[in-house]
Design an enzyme around this catalytic site. Structure first.
Site, PDB file in Angstrom:
ATOM      1  N   GLU A 108       0.874  -1.171   0.000  1.00  0.00           N
ATOM      2  CA  GLU A 108       0.000   0.000   0.000  1.00  0.00           C
ATOM      3  C   GLU A 108       0.909   1.217   0.000  1.00  0.00           C
ATOM      4  O   GLU A 108       1.628   1.460   0.985  1.00  0.00           O
ATOM      5  CB  GLU A 108      -0.915   0.047   1.232  1.00  0.00           C
ATOM      6  CG  GLU A 108      -1.877   1.226   1.127  1.00  0.00           C
ATOM      7  CD  GLU A 108      -2.491   1.727   2.426  1.00  0.00           C
ATOM      8  OE1 GLU A 108      -3.173   2.756   2.367  1.00  0.00           O
ATOM      9  OE2 GLU A 108      -2.277   1.114   3.485  1.00  0.00           O
ATOM     10  N   ASP A 136       5.106   4.689   3.567  1.00  0.00           N
ATOM     11  CA  ASP A 136       4.872   6.143   3.636  1.00  0.00           C
ATOM     12  C   ASP A 136       6.131   6.789   4.187  1.00  0.00           C
ATOM     13  O   ASP A 136       6.936   6.141   4.845  1.00  0.00           O
ATOM     14  CB  ASP A 136       3.682   6.474   4.540  1.00  0.00           C
ATOM     15  CG  ASP A 136       3.066   7.827   4.219  1.00  0.00           C
ATOM     16  OD1 ASP A 136       1.950   7.866   3.666  1.00  0.00           O
ATOM     17  OD2 ASP A 136       3.708   8.860   4.515  1.00  0.00           O
ATOM     18  N   ASP A 146      -1.440  12.339  -2.871  1.00  0.00           N
ATOM     19  CA  ASP A 146      -1.507  13.771  -3.208  1.00  0.00           C
ATOM     20  C   ASP A 146      -1.678  13.879  -4.725  1.00  0.00           C
ATOM     21  O   ASP A 146      -0.910  13.264  -5.474  1.00  0.00           O
ATOM     22  CB  ASP A 146      -0.210  14.470  -2.780  1.00  0.00           C
ATOM     23  CG  ASP A 146       0.043  14.280  -1.283  1.00  0.00           C
ATOM     24  OD1 ASP A 146      -0.911  14.443  -0.515  1.00  0.00           O
ATOM     25  OD2 ASP A 146       1.183  13.941  -0.903  1.00  0.00           O
ATOM     26  N   LYS A 195      -0.597  21.238  -9.483  1.00  0.00           N
ATOM     27  CA  LYS A 195       0.078  22.381 -10.124  1.00  0.00           C
ATOM     28  C   LYS A 195       0.643  21.984 -11.478  1.00  0.00           C
ATOM     29  O   LYS A 195       1.182  20.883 -11.635  1.00  0.00           O
ATOM     30  CB  LYS A 195       1.213  22.889  -9.230  1.00  0.00           C
ATOM     31  CG  LYS A 195       0.709  23.750  -8.104  1.00  0.00           C
ATOM     32  CD  LYS A 195       1.866  24.493  -7.469  1.00  0.00           C
ATOM     33  CE  LYS A 195       1.374  25.163  -6.199  1.00  0.00           C
ATOM     34  NZ  LYS A 195       2.316  25.071  -5.117  1.00  0.00           N
ATOM     35  N   ASP A 228     -10.190  10.705  -4.578  1.00  0.00           N
ATOM     36  CA  ASP A 228     -11.374  11.572  -4.678  1.00  0.00           C
ATOM     37  C   ASP A 228     -11.146  12.595  -5.790  1.00  0.00           C
ATOM     38  O   ASP A 228     -12.041  13.368  -6.098  1.00  0.00           O
ATOM     39  CB  ASP A 228     -11.563  12.348  -3.366  1.00  0.00           C
ATOM     40  CG  ASP A 228     -10.370  13.257  -3.120  1.00  0.00           C
ATOM     41  OD1 ASP A 228      -9.235  12.731  -3.024  1.00  0.00           O
ATOM     42  OD2 ASP A 228     -10.543  14.494  -3.099  1.00  0.00           O
TER      43      ASP A 228
HETATM   44  C1  LIG Z   1      -3.198  12.537   1.252  1.00  0.00           C
HETATM   45  S1  LIG Z   1      -2.241  11.456   2.233  1.00  0.00           S
HETATM   46  C2  LIG Z   1      -3.175   9.926   2.138  1.00  0.00           C
HETATM   47  C3  LIG Z   1      -2.843   8.990   3.260  1.00  0.00           C
HETATM   48  C4  LIG Z   1      -3.711   7.729   3.335  1.00  0.00           C
HETATM   49  N1  LIG Z   1      -3.560   6.882   2.170  1.00  0.00           N
HETATM   50  C5  LIG Z   1      -5.161   8.078   3.515  1.00  0.00           C
HETATM   51  O1  LIG Z   1      -5.938   7.903   2.567  1.00  0.00           O
HETATM   52  O2  LIG Z   1      -5.527   8.543   4.608  1.00  0.00           O
HETATM   53  C6  LIG Z   1      -0.872  11.139   1.162  1.00  0.00           C
HETATM   54  C7  LIG Z   1       0.271  10.388   1.835  1.00  0.00           C
HETATM   55  O3  LIG Z   1       1.281  10.159   0.865  1.00  0.00           O
HETATM   56  C8  LIG Z   1       2.532  10.233   1.511  1.00  0.00           C
HETATM   57  N2  LIG Z   1       3.553  10.496   0.474  1.00  0.00           N
HETATM   58  C9  LIG Z   1       3.516  11.454  -0.474  1.00  0.00           C
HETATM   59  N3  LIG Z   1       4.597  11.375  -1.271  1.00  0.00           N
HETATM   60  C10 LIG Z   1       5.330  10.333  -0.798  1.00  0.00           C
HETATM   61  C11 LIG Z   1       6.560   9.745  -1.189  1.00  0.00           C
HETATM   62  N4  LIG Z   1       7.272  10.210  -2.229  1.00  0.00           N
HETATM   63  N5  LIG Z   1       7.023   8.698  -0.488  1.00  0.00           N
HETATM   64  C12 LIG Z   1       6.334   8.207   0.575  1.00  0.00           C
HETATM   65  N6  LIG Z   1       5.150   8.726   0.992  1.00  0.00           N
HETATM   66  C13 LIG Z   1       4.665   9.765   0.312  1.00  0.00           C
HETATM   67  C14 LIG Z   1       2.367  11.342   2.520  1.00  0.00           C
HETATM   68  O4  LIG Z   1       3.303  11.251   3.564  1.00  0.00           O
HETATM   69  C15 LIG Z   1       0.924  11.118   2.990  1.00  0.00           C
HETATM   70  O5  LIG Z   1       0.858  10.321   4.155  1.00  0.00           O
END
Ligand SMILES: C[S@@+](CC[C@H](N)C(=O)[O-])C[C@H]1O[C@@H](n2cnc3c(N)ncnc32)[C@H](O)[C@@H]1O
Length: 235
Positions: free
Chosen positions: A65, A90, A139, A143, A175
């Site tokens: 995941e 993560d 994310d 941009k 979403d």
């Molecule tokens: C919007 S949050 C979603 C978290 C979770 N999947 C949820 O739905 O609640 C996006 C997650 O992606 C992680 N993330 C973003 N870019 C990353 C990267 N290059 N390597 C590891 N984690 C990353 C961030 O730390 C964050 O916890």
């Protein structure tokens, strides 16, 4: 007053980081120079190619995941399907702490967490070592010019190709309409195999039982009335 609450907030975050270091179901590594060496229980272990033999000690398929946040999917999938091994990835230890602690407390032995940057994911897994990848609410990087930061961009798909078994499935749950459309376009441009897509999963019968699992971000998006999208494809 604000300074006092900030102090406690920082302290509890630091405590969680320290605790994470002691968890036996977490590997942490950010060292690009020495990316394969992981200090776990005072031993240096290179997990690449050894997840089955050294970590899970079984031959069950490995599912990742990516962007797991608090690890809801990793824990719930592992509970629902004990015939597979689940690894949440993560970069944020503070969030991962929640899932890792739960997995230890509930003895979810087929769940593990890897705290690192997904940009170096192929450092940690051998070719064909991974059976499936779930990407949950990443994310969307909206941009202009930031498209290659999206976890379903061609750049990231190349990393996944290095570790996914042929025919291995990728699941995206989001979403965000832009990320959803972008992923469908990428699949088409790269002539990948689209298995299923839906721009509002809850308006019909769920295509996959795991789609019922709701993450922290999904709950927030649903509360705002946003529609949840899903794409399933293989490379
Ligand atoms: C919007 S949050 C979603 C978290 C979770 N999947 C949820 O739905 O609640 C996006 C997650 O992606 C992680 N993330 C973003 N870019 C990353 C990267 N290059 N390597 C590891 N984690 C990353 C961030 O730390 C964050 O916890």
């Amino acid at each position: 007053m604000q300074q006092v609450s900030l102090f406690f907030m920082r302290k509890s975050k630091l405590q969680r980081f320290a605790e994470l270091d002691t968890f036996t179901n977490v590997f942490q590594n950010f060292n690009f120079l020495e990316p394969v060496l992981i200090d776990h229980k005072k031993e240096l272990i290179d997990p690449k190619g050894k997840w089955n033999t050294e970590i899970f000690k079984n031959e069950n398929p490995i599912i990742l995941e990516l962007a797991c946040g608090k690890g809801e999917y990793t824990c719930e999938m592992a509970i629902a399907d004990t015939s597979k091994n689940y690894i949440g990835v993560d970069v944020k230890g503070n969030r991962m702490h929640r899932g890792a602690k739960r997995a230890l407390k509930e003895n979810i032995i087929n769940a593990f967490f890897l705290r690192t940057d997904i940009n170096i994911i192929s450092t940690f897994f051998a070719k064909d070592e991974v059976r499936e990848i779930w990407i949950t609410f990443p994310d969307p990087h909206l941009k202009r010019g930031k498209e290659q930061k999206r976890l379903t961009s061609e750049r990231f798909l190349t990393y996944y190709r290095n570790i996914l078994k042929p025919g291995g499935i990728i699941h995206l749950k989001t979403d965000d309409a832009t990320l959803y459309e972008f992923t469908l376009e990428t699949i088409q441009q790269l002539t990948l195999k689209l298995i299923y897509s839906a721009d509002d999963i809850y308006s019909k019968e769920l295509f996959h039982p795991f789609l019922e699992i709701k993450t922290h971000y999904e709950k927030m998006h649903l509360a705002e009335g946003r529609k949840i999208k899903y794409v399933q494809f293989s490379l």
